[in-house]
Scaffold this active site. Structure first.
Site, PDB file in Angstrom:
ATOM      1  N   ILE A  82      -3.704 -57.281 -31.611  1.00 51.65           N
ATOM      2  CA  ILE A  82      -3.784 -57.248 -30.146  1.00 51.65           C
ATOM      3  C   ILE A  82      -3.760 -55.810 -29.656  1.00 51.65           C
ATOM      4  O   ILE A  82      -4.595 -55.394 -28.836  1.00 51.65           O
ATOM      5  CB  ILE A  82      -2.636 -58.058 -29.517  1.00 51.65           C
ATOM      6  CG1 ILE A  82      -2.766 -59.543 -29.874  1.00 51.65           C
ATOM      7  CG2 ILE A  82      -2.630 -57.890 -27.993  1.00 51.65           C
ATOM      8  CD1 ILE A  82      -1.566 -60.380 -29.476  1.00 51.65           C
ATOM      9  N   ARG A 158       4.995 -67.156 -37.019  1.00 54.05           N
ATOM     10  CA  ARG A 158       5.619 -68.411 -37.434  1.00 54.05           C
ATOM     11  C   ARG A 158       5.226 -68.739 -38.872  1.00 54.05           C
ATOM     12  O   ARG A 158       4.054 -68.726 -39.227  1.00 54.05           O
ATOM     13  CB  ARG A 158       5.158 -69.531 -36.500  1.00 54.05           C
ATOM     14  CG  ARG A 158       5.919 -70.822 -36.685  1.00 54.05           C
ATOM     15  CD  ARG A 158       5.511 -71.780 -35.601  1.00 54.05           C
ATOM     16  NE  ARG A 158       6.308 -72.986 -35.637  1.00 54.05           N
ATOM     17  CZ  ARG A 158       6.139 -73.992 -34.810  1.00 54.05           C
ATOM     18  NH1 ARG A 158       5.217 -73.906 -33.873  1.00 54.05           N
ATOM     19  NH2 ARG A 158       6.896 -75.061 -34.889  1.00 54.05           N
ATOM     20  N   ASN A 171      12.920 -64.426 -33.567  1.00 58.77           N
ATOM     21  CA  ASN A 171      12.386 -63.469 -32.609  1.00 58.77           C
ATOM     22  C   ASN A 171      13.406 -63.118 -31.538  1.00 58.77           C
ATOM     23  O   ASN A 171      13.399 -62.004 -31.005  1.00 58.77           O
ATOM     24  CB  ASN A 171      11.094 -64.004 -31.980  1.00 58.77           C
ATOM     25  CG  ASN A 171       9.891 -63.765 -32.863  1.00 58.77           C
ATOM     26  OD1 ASN A 171       9.808 -62.753 -33.558  1.00 58.77           O
ATOM     27  ND2 ASN A 171       8.959 -64.692 -32.871  1.00 58.77           N
ATOM     28  N   ASN A 197       5.520 -64.278 -28.935  1.00 56.76           N
ATOM     29  CA  ASN A 197       5.957 -65.647 -28.634  1.00 56.76           C
ATOM     30  C   ASN A 197       7.240 -66.035 -29.362  1.00 56.76           C
ATOM     31  O   ASN A 197       7.549 -65.474 -30.411  1.00 56.76           O
ATOM     32  CB  ASN A 197       4.830 -66.622 -29.011  1.00 56.76           C
ATOM     33  CG  ASN A 197       3.701 -66.576 -27.994  1.00 56.76           C
ATOM     34  OD1 ASN A 197       3.947 -66.630 -26.797  1.00 56.76           O
ATOM     35  ND2 ASN A 197       2.486 -66.457 -28.469  1.00 56.76           N
ATOM     36  N   ASP A 225      -3.581 -67.883 -20.263  1.00 57.66           N
ATOM     37  CA  ASP A 225      -3.734 -69.283 -19.870  1.00 57.66           C
ATOM     38  C   ASP A 225      -4.518 -69.396 -18.565  1.00 57.66           C
ATOM     39  O   ASP A 225      -5.381 -70.263 -18.415  1.00 57.66           O
ATOM     40  CB  ASP A 225      -2.353 -69.927 -19.710  1.00 57.66           C
ATOM     41  CG  ASP A 225      -1.504 -69.799 -20.959  1.00 57.66           C
ATOM     42  OD1 ASP A 225      -2.001 -70.109 -22.051  1.00 57.66           O
ATOM     43  OD2 ASP A 225      -0.346 -69.366 -20.840  1.00 57.66           O
ATOM     44  N   ARG A 228      -8.191 -68.719 -19.293  1.00 61.24           N
ATOM     45  CA  ARG A 228      -8.797 -69.874 -19.968  1.00 61.24           C
ATOM     46  C   ARG A 228      -9.050 -71.008 -18.977  1.00 61.24           C
ATOM     47  O   ARG A 228     -10.076 -71.695 -19.055  1.00 61.24           O
ATOM     48  CB  ARG A 228      -7.887 -70.340 -21.098  1.00 61.24           C
ATOM     49  CG  ARG A 228      -7.880 -69.398 -22.299  1.00 61.24           C
ATOM     50  CD  ARG A 228      -6.785 -69.742 -23.285  1.00 61.24           C
ATOM     51  NE  ARG A 228      -6.962 -69.006 -24.548  1.00 61.24           N
ATOM     52  CZ  ARG A 228      -6.070 -68.973 -25.519  1.00 61.24           C
ATOM     53  NH1 ARG A 228      -4.915 -69.606 -25.374  1.00 61.24           N
ATOM     54  NH2 ARG A 228      -6.312 -68.295 -26.632  1.00 61.24           N
ATOM     55  N   HIS A 253       4.709 -70.872 -21.551  1.00 60.73           N
ATOM     56  CA  HIS A 253       3.513 -70.624 -22.352  1.00 60.73           C
ATOM     57  C   HIS A 253       3.626 -71.476 -23.615  1.00 60.73           C
ATOM     58  O   HIS A 253       3.993 -71.025 -24.687  1.00 60.73           O
ATOM     59  CB  HIS A 253       3.388 -69.140 -22.704  1.00 60.73           C
ATOM     60  CG  HIS A 253       2.207 -68.848 -23.582  1.00 60.73           C
ATOM     61  ND1 HIS A 253       0.907 -69.029 -23.164  1.00 60.73           N
ATOM     62  CD2 HIS A 253       2.133 -68.413 -24.858  1.00 60.73           C
ATOM     63  CE1 HIS A 253       0.084 -68.705 -24.148  1.00 60.73           C
ATOM     64  NE2 HIS A 253       0.811 -68.335 -25.193  1.00 60.73           N
TER      65      HIS A 253
END
Length: 415
Positions: A82, A158, A171, A197, A225, A228, A253
């Protein structure tokens, strides 16, 4: 490097001790002219083009006369996919503006130190006039120093068979440490955007561990989101996505997120008046938005790093550029004092607007019908359960985790 006896006896503060520690970050830093002895010492620690002074006389005066004070932006997970997209948007002026010089303070891990140097080299080779300084390191207390913005991208992925509760714990410990580092080192008005996340609850943990920074300054990324959702409304209506406005995301989220078609507009008209298919809205629209990341992975085997980076840029611009009249943007913020009855003490996505000064307010004129309220309540309940799972990380007593064995609501492709 171990501290010598005199330093131990002097009882150096944590920051002073850190300056002689082996954890001190590698620095790539611009040095202002004229070069004083202290600056010369700093230059010796630096490398590459960022150790040189920037001479604005070499630029067109019409470009530089309006340049602002340099903004310091800390980025965690800075060697990840990212960040690989985002950093170059930041350095180019595309996000904070073409009149805004920027200093990037990049945080990685011991494993990623060489990768961070590679990132700095690429930024170096890109010759961005607005990029004044790059520093890299592995200690958040150093990297967050005087940061005006903290973009918290880094988080543990994850693992196979890992429950959401386990991800929250692992996290959460990272964001507890980083929240404390922000509290000690960052600007008192630092704006914090959490991407890693589960971002809503990670933002909550960071916020609760940084009492010196206003609670209102913490954000969780729900702009992807929103983007999208706008795309799906555009595809269904046959209208280009620039015609879609007031598209809000409520809640978490996760797959309990609530894309709000009730208040959305297409070409200035209510979305249900343009797309006359309530069954599609209620049964297909939300899953299409929530599961978009998984659909993308099936197509090309990669997660949505590029569109996530774009949504981070959009989320920042939403705070530094005034919101268009009648429009809104989505961001996860503290629910304290909200006008919709969502319980306080959660990082919850709301429709917001900004004057472009880095601050925001929650829009208070959205219609919440019975269907929308039920969906919002479900996402609120999930966030409350997440909060209880990390109660030990935010100073709450007596919390228990009800998410173990529960249905997985992680957004696919964003583990």
């Amino acid at each position: 490097m171990a501290l010598n006896m005199k330093q131990q006896q002097a009882g150096l503060s944590r920051k002073a001790a850190r300056s002689v520690s082996s954890r001190a970050p590698v620095v790539v830093r611009a040095v202002a002219a004229p070069v004083a002895p202290a600056a010369e010492a700093e230059a010796k620690k630096a490398y590459g083009v960022f150790r040189l002074s920037y001479d604005t006389q070499n630029e067109d005066a019409s470009l530089t006369r309006s340049w602002k004070k340099t903004v310091k932006v800390a980025v965690t997970g800075a060697s990840g996919n990212i960040a690989n997209h985002l950093l170059f948007m930041l350095a180019s002026g595309e996000v904070y503006g073409k009149d805004q010089p920027i200093a990037l303070q990049l945080l990685g891990s011991e494993r990623s130190k060489e990768a961070l140097e590679g990132v700095a080299m690429e930024l170096e080779d890109s010759l961005y006039p607005l990029l004044r300084e790059v520093s890299i390191g592995t200690d958040p207390y150093e990297v967050f120093g005087d940061a005006d913005w903290a973009l918290m991208i880094g988080a543990k992925p994850r693992g196979p068979g890992m429950e959401r509760a386990d991800l929250l714990q692992q996290n959460g410990e990272i964001f507890q440490v980083q929240g404390r580092a922000l509290n000690e080192s960052a600007s008192r008005n630092c704006k914090v955007l959490v991407v890693g996340n589960p971002c809503n609850t990670n933002a909550l943990i960071a916020m609760e561990n940084a009492p010196n920074i206003p609670r209102k300054n913490f954000h969780a990324l729900t702009r992807l989101d929103e983007n999208r959702a706008k795309c799906q409304l555009a595809l269904k209506s046959g209208k280009f996505y620039t015609s879609v406005s007031r598209m809000a995301i409520w809640g978490n989220h996760s797959t309990t997120q609530v894309p709000d078609f009730v208040n959305a507009r297409i070409g200035g008209l209510p979305a249900p008046d343009v797309i006359r298919d309530m069954k599609w809205f209620r049964e297909e629209f939300t899953p299409k938005v929530a599961l978009r990341g998984g659909a993308l992975i099936k197509k090309w085997g990669r997660s949505s790093a590029a569109s996530t980076a774009v949504s981070v840029a959009d989320a920042i611009r939403a705070l530094v550029v005034p919101t268009a009249p009648g429009d809104c943007f989505s961001t996860g913020v503290i629910s304290d004092g909200n006008p919709y009855g969502v319980r306080e003490g959660l990082i919850f996505s709301f429709p917001c607007r900004s004057k472009g000064d880095g601050d925001y307010e929650i829009c208070d004129n959205f219609i919440v019908d019975e269907w929308l309220r039920a969906k919002i309540r479900a996402s609120e309940d999930e966030l409350q359960k997440e909060k209880e799972c990390v109660s030990h990380l935010i100073g709450m007593m007596g919390g228990s985790c009800a998410l173990r064995g529960a249905e997985d609501t992680t957004v696919p492709g964003e583990n």
